[in-house]
Design a protein around this motif. Structure first.
Motif, PDB file in Angstrom:
ATOM      1  N   GLU A   1      -0.312  -5.250   6.012  1.00 54.39           N
ATOM      2  CA  GLU A   1       0.145  -3.880   5.763  1.00 54.39           C
ATOM      3  C   GLU A   1       0.550  -3.161   7.053  1.00 54.39           C
ATOM      4  OE1 GLU A   1       0.826  -2.379   3.051  1.00 54.39           O
ATOM      5  OE2 GLU A   1      -0.036  -3.742   1.574  1.00 54.39           O
TER       6      GLU A   1
ATOM      7  N   TRP B   1      -1.589   5.717  -9.063  1.00 55.60           N
ATOM      8  CA  TRP B   1      -2.583   5.061  -8.191  1.00 55.60           C
ATOM      9  C   TRP B   1      -3.287   3.920  -8.943  1.00 55.60           C
ATOM     10  CZ3 TRP B   1      -3.553   4.144  -3.427  1.00 55.60           C
ATOM     11  CH2 TRP B   1      -4.826   3.724  -3.009  1.00 55.60           C
TER      12      TRP B   1
ATOM     13  N   LEU C   1       0.232  10.503  -5.113  1.00 56.95           N
ATOM     14  CA  LEU C   1       0.372   9.790  -6.385  1.00 56.95           C
ATOM     15  C   LEU C   1      -0.493  10.419  -7.466  1.00 56.95           C
ATOM     16  CD1 LEU C   1       0.293   6.039  -5.237  1.00 56.95           C
ATOM     17  CD2 LEU C   1       2.242   7.597  -5.435  1.00 56.95           C
ATOM     18  N   THR C   2      -0.017  10.333  -8.696  1.00 55.69           N
ATOM     19  CA  THR C   2      -0.860  10.723  -9.822  1.00 55.69           C
ATOM     20  C   THR C   2      -1.938   9.661 -10.024  1.00 55.69           C
ATOM     21  OG1 THR C   2       0.449   9.506 -11.415  1.00 55.69           O
ATOM     22  CG2 THR C   2       1.138  11.770 -10.953  1.00 55.69           C
ATOM     23  N   ASP C   3      -2.939  10.017 -10.815  1.00 54.20           N
ATOM     24  CA  ASP C   3      -3.980   9.041 -11.134  1.00 54.20           C
ATOM     25  C   ASP C   3      -3.367   7.783 -11.743  1.00 54.20           C
ATOM     26  OD1 ASP C   3      -6.005  10.537 -10.157  1.00 54.20           O
ATOM     27  OD2 ASP C   3      -7.028  10.878 -12.088  1.00 54.20           O
TER      28      ASP C   3
ATOM     29  N   PRO D   1      -0.776   7.824  -0.546  1.00 54.71           N
ATOM     30  CA  PRO D   1      -1.579   7.721  -1.779  1.00 54.71           C
ATOM     31  C   PRO D   1      -1.928   9.083  -2.355  1.00 54.71           C
ATOM     32  CG  PRO D   1      -2.400   6.221  -0.104  1.00 54.71           C
ATOM     33  CD  PRO D   1      -1.379   7.080   0.574  1.00 54.71           C
TER      34      PRO D   1
ATOM     35  N   TRP E   1      -5.561  -6.338   6.502  1.00 54.67           N
ATOM     36  CA  TRP E   1      -4.790  -5.095   6.625  1.00 54.67           C
ATOM     37  C   TRP E   1      -3.861  -5.146   7.826  1.00 54.67           C
ATOM     38  CZ3 TRP E   1      -4.203  -1.533   2.983  1.00 54.67           C
ATOM     39  CH2 TRP E   1      -5.114  -1.554   1.918  1.00 54.67           C
TER      40      TRP E   1
ATOM     41  N   TYR F   1       0.866  -1.175   0.000  1.00 55.65           N
ATOM     42  CA  TYR F   1       0.000   0.000   0.000  1.00 55.65           C
ATOM     43  C   TYR F   1       0.905   1.229   0.000  1.00 55.65           C
ATOM     44  CZ  TYR F   1      -3.928   2.991   1.354  1.00 55.65           C
ATOM     45  OH  TYR F   1      -4.908   3.942   1.380  1.00 55.65           O
TER      46      TYR F   1
ATOM     47  N   ARG G   1      -7.978   7.744  -1.970  1.00 53.62           N
ATOM     48  CA  ARG G   1      -7.336   8.245  -3.186  1.00 53.62           C
ATOM     49  C   ARG G   1      -8.200   7.967  -4.417  1.00 53.62           C
ATOM     50  NH1 ARG G   1      -6.286  10.003  -7.032  1.00 53.62           N
ATOM     51  NH2 ARG G   1      -4.327  10.525  -8.110  1.00 53.62           N
TER      52      ARG G   1
ATOM     53  N   TYR H   1      -1.220   0.876  -8.929  1.00 52.57           N
ATOM     54  CA  TYR H   1      -1.325   0.132  -7.666  1.00 52.57           C
ATOM     55  C   TYR H   1      -2.651  -0.645  -7.619  1.00 52.57           C
ATOM     56  CZ  TYR H   1      -2.712  -0.746  -2.872  1.00 52.57           C
ATOM     57  OH  TYR H   1      -3.185  -1.353  -1.740  1.00 52.57           O
ATOM     58  N   LEU H   2      -3.723   0.008  -8.046  1.00 51.44           N
ATOM     59  CA  LEU H   2      -5.042  -0.603  -7.909  1.00 51.44           C
ATOM     60  C   LEU H   2      -5.265  -1.766  -8.862  1.00 51.44           C
ATOM     61  CD1 LEU H   2      -7.816   2.140  -7.691  1.00 51.44           C
ATOM     62  CD2 LEU H   2      -7.070   0.572  -5.890  1.00 51.44           C
TER      63      LEU H   2
END
Ligand SMILES: [Zn+2]
Lengths: 92, 986
Positions: B736, A39, A34-36, A31, B732, A27, B879, A42-43
């Motif tokens: 994490e 991110w 981060l730029t779109d 976050p 989590w 993770y 995010r 990562y997603l």
């Protein structure tokens, strides 16, 4: 059915486990920074190799603990298991 | 009758009566349905599925493509092969044409499952398998031997040699006889140097069974071989007893076996040759005919022609000739037949046509004559065919073994074995009995030694040691080339003849069960198909319930011929479990009916049942949906329950809500990372509603969080998501944030919870809890108090899921029934179920996660921007809420819908569009209805829906697409009832 060696319990049937996808996808620390694109990477982006693959498993119907395994996706052989936070071992 | 006067492994002292296609017939113990039918002279057994052609018995085992039957008595069972049904008294069966019928009544038999572990699992109890088992057991291994036949021996059961009077053979003796696979001369009856094969097998199996760590499972077919040497077998325990089967015994058992090493001694299947009319009753595999003659003392015909590409059929010809069948000729497709065999059959007056083929089997309904390639026509009722032998590599390939084409054998044989798997005997292409015995013993020893000696008492069991690569491939013979049989005679190689060329190949059958012919394959390759997998799907060859056991090599070979390439370049299609069909009843075992899935009930369940509640399933929970009174339907009951809550007081059993205690010094910080809103600022004694998102920003679950102490929270979840939320928290924490000192414990079943809702709720509660200061000022909304209710220690939370003044009273699970009774015994409270709860919450616009959401809905889509903390640095999913896709204005928002016809109930799932009349497709959908009810508080129907840009459409008229046409609806705020929240404090 795989025989998965839980690092805490020993070898158990695959039906006791829950699959957790690629390992070592941490993770992000921040976050919001981060730029779109970063991110989204990562997603949504995961490796899909034919061969050795480090992945997460949870011994859901056993000790309920998470661990990582290096599995060959072509042969289903598990080369190593190790605990979260430990580095991926070198496997042959 | 075509039963020989003597011989065979049948018990002539007993007669079994059965009926087939309406005819009353008899047989003996030891018969299969197929052997008994042949003995009774029944030639036509079934009808082909596509062309309606007559079909007879083709094989003597599970590879049978033709003789598919329906059992009618004692219990209906469809699509069995007559060659594997053991005969029993009272059997009633009929031939099928591709389709059977399931029983019209519940199966009274029980089915069971067994889990087993062993050091070495040996699949097959033929010569190689028994030798392997004996060798492995001798090394101290715990061994299971599984074999599909009722008695051990495999191919040996079909060899000549009656049962001589006297005792069993000594276990160590080597059996005599030829498998008929090799160039070695056969030892026919009377010439035996050792005990008859079946005697040896029985003695060896008996010896094995006496060992404490060996289990021999007859009538057990291994149907699946999976990763990590997990194998699934089906044991047929009582089917062969017919109506005499004891009710206490499981009819079938599914064995799930985890074996440290596996020896596959699965033998070989003979394969046919494609020529005109090769499907007529009377055309039979040569080895099968030999088995019928020797094992069952049945003569499958009187006058026979033999058509072969190898030596195997000679042994069959000699055995049948010895039993009284007149062998007219052997058409041996090889230019130079094995001279020794030729001499042997000539001694019996049998003509050998070197380089000869059978061009056509002729007859109406069955074979009456055979035309050879040179134009001669033989009057015959039996045509024995041997196109070579295919090692049974099904299990080997299922688990990942690869095969290669062996030019010597003209068949696909095991190549690279999977880890910890050995292949022995005919299953890897060996053809002499001597070799199979020796190979099995070697494989059994290798398997036991690979465990480190001493079987289960030593060794690591780790897969992937260096030995693995040797398994199944250790013999020098493996590379093909010149083979030497046991007697030193050069072994005749198989000869590649797959089909007898003809202009018209429309009766050259390749897959008998699917009625696929050479003409069909030519059409497929002619259409440009080159992959054997594509040809399989185009022609359906290999897709019937025999899964192409007799056609599996023929198809790629013929495809290769059409394409002008070597068959190895075409390869085989994938082998998938199960090896033979498995009944769903066996797979289900005991897990059917009430035992299909665990059932969870609350402590108050007995009361609900007693009061006639109608239940609905929520995951594994049984929840009362409504409590109908005399004469009430669901709509009336739900309306009454809703009115009771809106007008007085209602009580609902909400014990099923997930409850997780989150405890530890870092508990508050942890919850702040998972919920979208702030939980750390919650004071002990207070409650906050919370929403959780996945990392992608989509709503995952919601519920209330109550703070019990600085380091202790109780989080509630939706009923269906309780386990998932606990897993989410654990994931989590463990992966994490392992440094957080937090423990999560499920306490769902430790509490019984009653929701008490309605304007009279405070009065009712005060009566039950006199020590509780229940005034709105003393006990405000979203707080909790520990007190006593009806004399029981209770935690009361002031929360509402209906918009009314409401409480949730929690007591220890043990006290649940007493609390529930105490609340209802006040006489002022109406019990209500989940349906009324759904209506009440929907009138307030409260979404149900999983009903009004589907994993594509953000908190903002639900109108819950207020739930998204601006103060927190981060939470899981945050995010994602500013991604371009999640800030689109046309995202689907949760809105209310009011049909213009206030009595119209729009079905949930209904699509919504802008058009009053549907234009030609494609029509853009605005969204769909997620919840729809008749509202008691609103006095009309209403719905919740996810609508594109819905909040910008409030007041708009859109249309619900119904079967009878479009229904106009007005888009509204999702909060339709008491939008000011005036009722919350009573
Ligand atoms: Zn474990």
């Amino acid at each position: 059915m795989l025989l998965i060696p839980c690092p805490w319990c020993g070898p158990r049937d695959e039906t006791e486990f829950h699959y957790g996808g690629q390992a070592h996808v941490a993770y992000p620390a921040d976050p919001g920074a981060l730029t779109d694109e970063e991110w989204a990477r990562y997603l949504f982006f995961r490796d899909n190799p034919e061969g050795a693959f480090a992945e997460r498993w949870s011994h859901a119907a056993g000790c309920r603990r998470w661990f990582n395994a290096v599995r060959d996706t072509a042969t289903n052989r598990i080369h190593a298991v190790y605990r979260p936070g430990e580095p991926r071992p070198v496997t042959g | 009758m075509t039963r020989a006067a003597a011989g065979g492994r049948i018990d002539r002292s007993r007669v079994l009566r059965f009926r087939f296609d309406g005819r009353d017939l008899t047989g003996h113990p030891g018969d299969t349905l197929a052997s008994a039918l042949l003995a009774a002279g029944v030639r036509r057994v079934a009808t082909s599925v596509r062309f309606g052609r007559p079909r007879g018995i083709f094989s003597a085992g599970p590879e049978e493509p033709n003789a598919i039957v329906q059992i009618e008595e004692p219990f209906p069972e469809p699509m069995l092969t007559a060659t594997t049904v053991e005969l029993y008294d009272g059997l009633v069966a009929r031939g099928l044409s591709g389709r059977g019928r399931l029983a019209d009544r519940p199966d009274p038999a029980r089915y069971d499952a067994v889990h087993a572990h062993c050091d070495v699992l040996v699949v097959g109890a033929g010569p190689a398998g028994l030798s392997a088992a004996r060798a492995a057991a001798a090394d101290g291994a715990r061994v299971i031997v599984a074999d599909e036949q009722p008695e051990p021996g495999g191919v040996l059961l079909g060899l000549p040699g009656g049962v001589p009077p006297g005792s069993l053979a000594p276990p160590g003796a080597v059996p005599s006889g030829s498998l008929g696979l090799s160039g070695a001369l056969p030892l026919v009856s009377g010439e035996s140097a050792g005990p008859p094969g079946a005697e040896w097998a029985a003695a060896t199996a008996a010896e094995l069974s006496r060992l404490p760590e060996v289990r021999v499972l007859p009538r057990t077919t291994v149907v699946g071989h999976y990763d990590g040497n997990h194998l699934v077998a089906v044991e047929r325990r009582t089917a062969h007893l017919g109506a005499a089967a004891p009710a206490w015994m499981a009819r079938e058992r599914v064995w799930r076996i985890r074996a440290r090493r596996v020896v596959l001694a699965t033998g070989a299947h003979e394969r046919p040759i494609a020529f005109a009319g090769n499907d007529l009753p009377g055309v039979m595999l040569a080895g099968a005919a030999r088995t019928y003659a020797n094992r069952y003392a049945v003569l499958p015909g009187r006058r026979a022609v033999v058509f072969t590409t190898d030596d195997a059929a000679y042994a069959a010809a000699l055995d049948l000739a010895g039993a009284g069948v007149r062998i007219l000729a052997v058409a041996d497709a090889r230019p130079g037949p094995n001279g020794r065999w030729r001499e042997r059959v000539r001694e019996h007056g049998i003509e050998v046509l070197a380089g000869g083929v059978v061009a056509e089997a002729r007859g109406t309904g069955e074979v009456t004559s055979v035309v050879t390639g040179d134009g001669r026509e033989f009057e015959a009722d039996l045509l024995l065919v041997s196109g070579g032998w295919n090692p049974v590599v099904h299990l080997f390939c299922q688990v990942g073994g690869t095969v290669r084409f062996d030019d010597g054998l003209q068949a696909f044989v095991p190549d690279t074995p999977p880890p910890a798997v050995e292949v022995a005997g005919a299953a890897r292409g060996l053809t002499s009995l001597h070799d199979c015995l020796a190979d099995g013993a070697a494989a059994g020893t290798r398997a036991a030694e690979a465990l480190g000696g001493g079987g289960s008492r030593a060794g690591t069991g780790r897969p992937g040691t260096g030995r693995d690569r040797q398994a199944g491939g250790g013999s020098p013979e493996r590379r093909g080339g010149v083979r030497r049989a046991a007697d030193g005679a050069p072994q005749a190689n198989g000869h590649a003849l797959w089909l007898v060329p003809a202009d018209d190949c429309s009766t050259h059958f390749v897959d008998l069960q699917r009625d696929v012919t050479v003409a069909d394959i030519r059409r497929a390759t002619g259409a440009g198909l080159r992959s054997v997998e594509h040809v399989k799907r185009h022609t359906t060859a290999g897709t019937a319930h025999d899964q192409g056991k007799t056609s599996g090599t023929l198809v790629p070979a013929i495809v290769a011929g059409e394409l002008g390439v070597h068959v190895r370049e075409v390869g085989v299609t994938s082998f998938r479990p199960p090896y033979t069909p498995v009944s769903f009843a066996a797979l289900a075992g005991r897990d059917r009916g009430a035992l299909h899935d665990p059932v969870r009930v609350t402590p108050m369940h007995g009361w609900h049942v007693e009061r006639g509640a109608v239940f609905e399933n929520a995951g594994q929970w049984k929840r009362p949906r409504y409590y109908p009174r005399e004469g009430e339907d669901m709509a009336a009951a739900v309306l009454r329950e809703c009115r009771a809550v809106r007008g007085g007081a209602g009580a609902m059993d909400v014990s099923t809500l997930g409850k997780i205690e989150v405890r530890g010094p870092d508990a508050a910080g942890f919850l702040d990372r998972l919920y979208t809103n702030l939980m750390g600022t919650l004071r002990p004694g207070s409650i906050r509603y919370g929403v959780m998102c996945r990392a992608d920003g989509m709503v995952f679950d919601d519920g209330t969080v109550i703070r019990l102490a600085e380091d202790r929270f109780l989080a509630t979840t939706t009923t269906g998501n309780a386990a998932a939320v606990l897993d989410w928290m654990e994931e989590w924490l463990q992966t994490e944030w392992p440094s957080l000192r937090v423990y999560c414990t499920s306490v769902t079943e430790q509490w019984a919870t009653v929701a008490l809702a309605g304007p009279a709720a405070r009065d009712v509660l005060s009566g039950l809890a006199p020590r509780l200061a229940a005034d709105a000022a003393d006990f405000p909304f979203m707080t909790w108090r520990d007190t006593e209710v009806a004399g029981m220690p209770a935690r009361v939370c002031r929360i509402s899921f209906s918009g009314e003044l409401a409480y949730e009273i929690n007591v220890g699970a043990w006290h649940g029934p007493a609390l529930w009774s105490a609340v209802l015994d006040t006489g002022r409270v109406t019990p209500y179920g989940t349906e009324a709860m759904h209506v009440l919450r929907a009138e307030k616009g409260y979404p149900i996660i999983g009903q009004d959401t589907d994993g594509t809905v953000t908190p903002a889509d639900l109108g819950m921007e207020w739930m998204i903390s601006k103060k927190k640095a981060d939470f899981v999913g945050r995010r994602s809420l500013t991604r371009a896709d999640t800030v689109r204005r046309d995202r689907r928002h949760l809105v209310g819908l009011l049909p213009e016809d206030p009595g119209l109930l729009i079905p949930e799932g209904t699509q919504l569009v802008e058009h009053e009349r549907l234009p030609a497709p494609p029509v853009r959908s605005l969204g769909h209805v997620t919840s729809s009810y008749l509202g008691a508080g609103l006095g009309r129907t209403f719905a919740l829906a996810l609508v594109s840009g819905g909040r910008d459409r409030i007041g708009d008229r859109i249309f619900a697409v119904l079967d009878g046409g479009q229904a106009p609806v007005a888009v509204a705020s999702p909060v339709l009832y008491d939008p000011e929240g005036a009722r919350r404090d009573g």
